[in-house]
Design a protein around this motif. Structure first.
Motif, PDB file in Angstrom:
ATOM      1  N   SER A 106       6.840  -8.769  -7.340  1.00 61.11           N
ATOM      2  CA  SER A 106       6.000  -8.444  -7.195  1.00 61.11           C
ATOM      3  C   SER A 106       6.782  -6.958  -5.757  1.00 61.11           C
ATOM      4  CB  SER A 106       5.266  -9.474  -6.242  1.00 61.11           C
ATOM      5  OG  SER A 106       6.527 -10.057  -5.064  1.00 61.11           O
ATOM      6  N   ARG A 107       7.978  -7.201  -5.260  1.00 65.68           N
ATOM      7  CA  ARG A 107       8.211  -6.168  -4.579  1.00 65.68           C
ATOM      8  C   ARG A 107       7.223  -6.065  -3.554  1.00 65.68           C
ATOM      9  NH1 ARG A 107       7.343  -1.113  -8.329  1.00 65.68           N
ATOM     10  NH2 ARG A 107       8.542   0.360  -6.913  1.00 65.68           N
ATOM     11  N   THR A 108       6.993  -7.554  -2.782  1.00 68.85           N
ATOM     12  CA  THR A 108       6.259  -7.714  -1.906  1.00 68.85           C
ATOM     13  C   THR A 108       7.103  -7.664  -0.328  1.00 68.85           C
ATOM     14  OG1 THR A 108       4.788 -10.013  -0.850  1.00 68.85           O
ATOM     15  CG2 THR A 108       6.626 -10.433  -1.742  1.00 68.85           C
TER      16      THR A 108
ATOM     17  N   ASP B  63       7.182  -3.691   4.301  1.00 71.27           N
ATOM     18  CA  ASP B  63       8.737  -2.437   4.924  1.00 71.27           C
ATOM     19  C   ASP B  63       7.967  -1.091   4.857  1.00 71.27           C
ATOM     20  OD1 ASP B  63       9.906  -4.574   5.477  1.00 71.27           O
ATOM     21  OD2 ASP B  63      11.346  -4.542   4.152  1.00 71.27           O
ATOM     22  N   ALA B  64       7.454  -0.505   3.453  1.00 65.93           N
ATOM     23  CA  ALA B  64       6.720  -0.191   3.197  1.00 65.93           C
ATOM     24  C   ALA B  64       5.673   0.569   4.109  1.00 65.93           C
ATOM     25  CB  ALA B  64       6.407   0.516   1.860  1.00 65.93           C
ATOM     26  N   VAL B  65       4.406  -0.317   4.036  1.00 64.48           N
ATOM     27  CA  VAL B  65       3.403  -0.160   4.646  1.00 64.48           C
ATOM     28  C   VAL B  65       2.935   0.044   5.937  1.00 64.48           C
ATOM     29  CG1 VAL B  65       2.300  -2.679   5.211  1.00 64.48           C
ATOM     30  CG2 VAL B  65       0.556  -0.350   4.773  1.00 64.48           C
ATOM     31  N   ARG B  66       4.140  -0.970   6.571  1.00 68.91           N
ATOM     32  CA  ARG B  66       4.658  -1.206   7.564  1.00 68.91           C
ATOM     33  C   ARG B  66       4.853   0.450   8.577  1.00 68.91           C
ATOM     34  NH1 ARG B  66       7.085  -6.963   8.256  1.00 68.91           N
ATOM     35  NH2 ARG B  66       5.460  -8.149   9.517  1.00 68.91           N
ATOM     36  N   ALA B  67       5.887   1.601   7.916  1.00 70.35           N
ATOM     37  CA  ALA B  67       6.932   1.810   8.284  1.00 70.35           C
ATOM     38  C   ALA B  67       5.665   3.704   7.705  1.00 70.35           C
ATOM     39  CB  ALA B  67       7.765   2.710   7.220  1.00 70.35           C
ATOM     40  N   ALA B  68       4.652   3.291   6.834  1.00 68.32           N
ATOM     41  CA  ALA B  68       4.123   4.200   6.877  1.00 68.32           C
ATOM     42  C   ALA B  68       2.968   3.771   7.591  1.00 68.32           C
ATOM     43  CB  ALA B  68       3.413   4.145   5.532  1.00 68.32           C
ATOM     44  N   GLY B  69       2.140   3.250   8.156  1.00 68.44           N
ATOM     45  CA  GLY B  69       0.584   2.940   8.875  1.00 68.44           C
ATOM     46  C   GLY B  69      -0.424   3.165   8.300  1.00 68.44           C
ATOM     47  N   PRO B  70      -1.475   3.645   8.662  1.00 74.37           N
ATOM     48  CA  PRO B  70      -2.942   3.509   7.910  1.00 74.37           C
ATOM     49  C   PRO B  70      -2.893   5.017   7.447  1.00 74.37           C
ATOM     50  CG  PRO B  70      -3.007   3.802  10.206  1.00 74.37           C
ATOM     51  CD  PRO B  70      -1.295   3.558   9.659  1.00 74.37           C
TER      52      PRO B  70
ATOM     53  N   PRO C 230       6.309   2.535  -3.147  1.00 74.90           N
ATOM     54  CA  PRO C 230       6.107   1.366  -4.038  1.00 74.90           C
ATOM     55  C   PRO C 230       4.992   0.420  -4.324  1.00 74.90           C
ATOM     56  CG  PRO C 230       7.429   1.244  -2.125  1.00 74.90           C
ATOM     57  CD  PRO C 230       6.912   2.410  -2.203  1.00 74.90           C
ATOM     58  N   LEU C 231       3.769   1.392  -2.946  1.00 77.19           N
ATOM     59  CA  LEU C 231       2.791   1.255  -2.311  1.00 77.19           C
ATOM     60  C   LEU C 231       1.414   1.037  -3.556  1.00 77.19           C
ATOM     61  CD1 LEU C 231       2.138   1.928   0.929  1.00 77.19           C
ATOM     62  CD2 LEU C 231       3.253   0.237   0.715  1.00 77.19           C
ATOM     63  N   TYR C 232       2.277   2.240  -4.438  1.00 77.18           N
ATOM     64  CA  TYR C 232       0.837   1.797  -5.610  1.00 77.18           C
ATOM     65  C   TYR C 232       1.750   1.664  -6.808  1.00 77.18           C
ATOM     66  CZ  TYR C 232      -2.790   4.112  -8.793  1.00 77.18           C
ATOM     67  OH  TYR C 232      -4.328   4.179  -9.473  1.00 77.18           O
ATOM     68  N   GLN C 233       0.691   1.141  -7.425  1.00 72.88           N
ATOM     69  CA  GLN C 233       1.579   0.196  -8.122  1.00 72.88           C
ATOM     70  C   GLN C 233       0.788   0.194  -9.731  1.00 72.88           C
ATOM     71  OE1 GLN C 233       3.715  -4.263  -7.771  1.00 72.88           O
ATOM     72  NE2 GLN C 233       1.432  -5.145  -6.652  1.00 72.88           N
ATOM     73  N   TYR C 234       2.533   0.226 -10.719  1.00 67.38           N
ATOM     74  CA  TYR C 234       1.379   0.956 -12.163  1.00 67.38           C
ATOM     75  C   TYR C 234       2.085  -0.984 -13.247  1.00 67.38           C
ATOM     76  CZ  TYR C 234       1.614   5.291 -10.490  1.00 67.38           C
ATOM     77  OH  TYR C 234       1.738   6.556  -9.387  1.00 67.38           O
TER      78      TYR C 234
ATOM     79  N   TRP D  75      -1.163  -8.067 -14.641  1.00 72.63           N
ATOM     80  CA  TRP D  75      -2.265  -8.439 -13.004  1.00 72.63           C
ATOM     81  C   TRP D  75      -1.777  -7.567 -11.829  1.00 72.63           C
ATOM     82  CZ3 TRP D  75      -6.336 -11.720 -14.384  1.00 72.63           C
ATOM     83  CH2 TRP D  75      -6.559 -11.234 -15.248  1.00 72.63           C
ATOM     84  N   LEU D  76      -0.748  -6.396 -11.656  1.00 70.15           N
ATOM     85  CA  LEU D  76       0.001  -5.773 -10.389  1.00 70.15           C
ATOM     86  C   LEU D  76      -0.323  -4.565 -10.413  1.00 70.15           C
ATOM     87  CD1 LEU D  76       3.221  -8.117 -10.111  1.00 70.15           C
ATOM     88  CD2 LEU D  76       1.175  -7.902  -9.093  1.00 70.15           C
ATOM     89  N   GLY D  77      -1.140  -3.898 -10.863  1.00 71.07           N
ATOM     90  CA  GLY D  77      -1.235  -2.513 -11.767  1.00 71.07           C
ATOM     91  C   GLY D  77      -2.304  -2.352 -10.077  1.00 71.07           C
ATOM     92  N   THR D  78      -2.471  -0.841  -9.503  1.00 71.42           N
ATOM     93  CA  THR D  78      -3.868  -0.738  -8.220  1.00 71.42           C
ATOM     94  C   THR D  78      -4.697  -0.681  -9.123  1.00 71.42           C
ATOM     95  OG1 THR D  78      -1.918  -0.232  -6.856  1.00 71.42           O
ATOM     96  CG2 THR D  78      -4.139   0.477  -6.146  1.00 71.42           C
TER      97      THR D  78
END
Length: 324
Positions: A247-249, A254-261, A270-274, A279-282
């Motif tokens: 899942s790389r949760t 960590d990535a979304v906290r660093a990037a902000g909105p 890693p936020l966009y998943q493939y 069942w883990l693709g964006t």
């Protein structure tokens, strides 16, 4: 391994058609026609218990106890379905558990999220409705919501909480619908969440003009405040290492906290998943500005804005897994 998987999936450029539909108060047949055409997908979520008379009665009692304001809407919608199990399904209190990915963050009056799932199992319907009040959101399970906003300036979204437990209660999809139909602020919504039984662990991010919060809920824990308004697919307890590998949760949090909105960050790993086959693709990125009554849905190659002032029905077939 990850780069190979992402590259192979991106080359396939899976396509998904999203639709924008206006339902009004649900009484003129538009909601019923849309729902009955998609019933084979919806009913796959029903548990065996919910198909029995006893299970349907229990679901109805639970709905009446916890969501009384929505009972007239449920009856109005169920009365238009040509199937006996329709009313039981619409309580969303007897569904099989489902698990997904997703990453989300709230700040500065905005809510930004990636919804990760299987393309074939995602309804893909952007809905404008006025069941109790104006609401716009991404619908699933007939009238539940994956994310959305209301005319009071409140926005909410969900992510799976990462623990594979299941208990009595509602699918979080109807919970988000209920919060948006009945609450004006984050504080009001969190207050209602404290007493709502939710069947599967979920993280709910809520945003209004004054604050942004994420809370952890589930069948085995009391509502727990997250340290900030960010969420991926774990709660206050970390997931096992083998689950993190899939899942790389923690990596995504960590990535979304660093990037902000930041929309651009949401459209890249890693936020966009493939991992669509897992069942883990964006499926889409949603950027809500609830105080403005606007939301923009993003894909790597295009975007689609909707608002209370200018909601535009239609459809878009988009490429998933494609890189800019």
């Amino acid at each position: 391994m990850t780069d190979i998987r992402e590259g192979a999936t991106a080359m396939r450029r899976q396509q998904k058609t999203f639709r924008a539909v206006e339902f009004g108060d649900g009484s003129d047949g538009r909601w019923a026609a849309h729902t009955q055409a998609r019933w084979p997908l919806a009913e796959t979520w029903m548990s065996e218990e919910s198909r029995t008379a006893q299970g349907a009665a229990r679901a109805r009692r639970l709905f009446e106890e916890h969501m009384p304001e929505l009972v007239p809407v449920l009856d109005r919608l169920a009365g238009q379905l040509d199937r006996d199990e329709g009313a039981a399904f619409l309580t969303l209190a007897g569904l099989r558990p489902f698990f997904s990915g997703c990453t989300q963050t709230g700040a500065g009056g905005t809510l930004l999220r990636n919804y990760d799932f299987n393309p074939d199992a995602c309804e893909g319907t952007i809905v404008s409705s006025h069941f109790l009040r104006p609401v716009i959101g991404m619908q699933d399970a007939a009238w539940g919501l994956l994310d959305g906003m209301n005319d009071a300036g409140l926005a909410v979204s969900l992510t799976f909480g990462g623990r594979f437990v299941h208990g009595p209660g509602f699918a979080v999809l109807i919970v988000l619908r209920y919060l948006l139909e009945t609450c004006d602020t984050v504080d009001q919504a969190v207050g209602k969440l404290r007493s709502l039984p939710i069947a599967v662990p979920q993280n709910v991010t809520l945003v209004d003009s004054e604050q942004a919060r994420t809370v952890f809920v589930g069948p085995d824990i009391p509502l727990t405040e997250a340290p900030d308004a960010c969420a991926a697919n774990h709660q206050h307890l970390p997931v096992p290492d083998e689950q993190e590998q899939v899942s790389r949760t923690r990596e995504r949090l960590d990535a979304v906290r660093a990037a902000g909105p930041d929309v651009a960050a949401m459209l890249k790993p890693p936020l966009y998943q493939y991992a669509y086959d897992e069942w883990l693709g964006t499926m889409y990125t949603a950027h809500y500005r609830p105080s403005e009554g606007r939301v923009t849905y993003y894909w790597p190659d295009e975007s689609w804005e909707q608002s209370f002032a200018a909601f535009t029905p239609g459809s878009r077939t988009v490429a998933l897994g494609a890189r800019r």
